[in-house]
Design an enzyme around this catalytic site. Structure first.
Site, mmCIF file in Angstrom:
data_model
loop_
_atom_site.group_PDB
_atom_site.id
_atom_site.type_symbol
_atom_site.label_atom_id
_atom_site.label_comp_id
_atom_site.label_asym_id
_atom_site.label_seq_id
_atom_site.Cartn_x
_atom_site.Cartn_y
_atom_site.Cartn_z
ATOM 1 N N TYR A 1 0.845 -1.190 0.000
ATOM 2 C CA TYR A 1 0.000 0.000 0.000
ATOM 3 C C TYR A 1 0.884 1.246 0.000
ATOM 4 O O TYR A 1 0.585 2.229 -0.669
ATOM 5 C CB TYR A 1 -0.923 -0.001 1.227
ATOM 6 C CG TYR A 1 -1.929 -1.140 1.194
ATOM 7 C CD1 TYR A 1 -3.108 -1.028 0.465
ATOM 8 C CD2 TYR A 1 -1.698 -2.318 1.886
ATOM 9 C CE1 TYR A 1 -4.032 -2.069 0.433
ATOM 10 C CE2 TYR A 1 -2.615 -3.365 1.854
ATOM 11 C CZ TYR A 1 -3.778 -3.229 1.129
ATOM 12 O OH TYR A 1 -4.682 -4.265 1.087
ATOM 13 N N ASN B 1 -12.616 -0.898 -4.789
ATOM 14 C CA ASN B 1 -12.415 -1.340 -6.171
ATOM 15 C C ASN B 1 -13.653 -2.106 -6.642
ATOM 16 O O ASN B 1 -13.952 -3.172 -6.122
ATOM 17 C CB ASN B 1 -11.177 -2.240 -6.248
ATOM 18 C CG ASN B 1 -10.944 -2.807 -7.632
ATOM 19 O OD1 ASN B 1 -11.597 -2.441 -8.596
ATOM 20 N ND2 ASN B 1 -9.994 -3.723 -7.731
ATOM 21 N N CYS C 1 -6.477 -5.576 -7.206
ATOM 22 C CA CYS C 1 -6.233 -5.136 -5.828
ATOM 23 C C CYS C 1 -5.703 -6.292 -4.971
ATOM 24 O O CYS C 1 -5.089 -6.060 -3.931
ATOM 25 C CB CYS C 1 -7.481 -4.524 -5.216
ATOM 26 S SG CYS C 1 -8.926 -5.582 -5.255
ATOM 27 N N HIS C 2 -5.883 -7.524 -5.433
ATOM 28 C CA HIS C 2 -5.346 -8.672 -4.692
ATOM 29 C C HIS C 2 -3.811 -8.674 -4.687
ATOM 30 O O HIS C 2 -3.205 -9.337 -3.865
ATOM 31 C CB HIS C 2 -5.883 -9.992 -5.258
ATOM 32 C CG HIS C 2 -5.509 -10.255 -6.680
ATOM 33 N ND1 HIS C 2 -6.221 -9.725 -7.740
ATOM 34 C CD2 HIS C 2 -4.510 -10.982 -7.219
ATOM 35 C CE1 HIS C 2 -5.667 -10.133 -8.868
ATOM 36 N NE2 HIS C 2 -4.624 -10.897 -8.589
ATOM 37 N N GLU D 1 -1.524 -16.961 -9.542
ATOM 38 C CA GLU D 1 -0.630 -16.215 -10.427
ATOM 39 C C GLU D 1 0.813 -16.671 -10.272
ATOM 40 O O GLU D 1 1.539 -16.764 -11.259
ATOM 41 C CB GLU D 1 -0.767 -14.716 -10.174
ATOM 42 C CG GLU D 1 -2.105 -14.173 -10.631
ATOM 43 C CD GLU D 1 -2.245 -12.673 -10.459
ATOM 44 O OE1 GLU D 1 -1.269 -12.000 -10.073
ATOM 45 O OE2 GLU D 1 -3.352 -12.155 -10.734
#
Length: 158
Positions: A88, A111, A119-120, A148
């Site tokens: 952040y 979001n 945002c993850h 991912e």
């Protein structure tokens, strides 16, 4: 005219609001009825994402009712590479508001287009998983990041 579509992922059902190739909202749903309507192109993109076949979504996003600050945060999230994370604090610095760490967190929380606006991929400065639609859904953030990471090999199609 906006339409609502659904996609059944291995992590749970996803609901999205769209018009042509513009996405207005996309989120996991656990407390709504899943009716099975869908857009074939959007569902194929989501399927490809969950199978590690795509890393980007060639669609337009609409940030209705977002402040200039929130739009800056959401735009910055789109720059985080697939399979990577940013804190952040890093996002706050990138958008020129280094002391606005909590505001960045709130912008991520607001979001409207999860997964596609990643945002993850935003984590705490200490590398801890925080946020993601409240404490009850942190497991989704962890699953998306692991997904991912599993497909981040240079051999994968982009």
């Amino acid at each position: 005219m906006k339409k609502t579509g659904y996609f059944l992922s291995g992590f749970g059902p996803i609901k999205y609001v769209y018009d042509n190739e513009i996405i207005y909202q996309l989120s996991f749903i656990f407390d709504e009825e899943f009716n099975g309507e869908f857009d074939p192109k959007i569902n194929q993109l989501l399927s490809d994402y969950f199978e590690g076949k795509t890393r980007q979504f060639p669609l337009s996003f609409s940030y209705e009712n977002k402040t200039v600050f929130q739009k800056k945060v959401l735009d910055e999230l789109l720059k985080i590479p697939y399979g990577e994370t940013r804190s952040y604090q890093e996002i706050a610095v990138k958008i020129g508001h280094p002391k606005a760490v909590r505001a960045v967190g709130q912008a991520c929380k607001s979001n409207p287009i999860g997964i596609m606006i990643p945002c993850h991929r935003v984590i705490g400065k200490n590398k801890q998983l925080t946020g993601y639609s409240g404490k009850n859904y942190i497991f989704l953030k962890e699953k998306l990041l692991k997904l991912e990471q599993n497909f981040k090999s240079p051999k994968q199609a982009i």
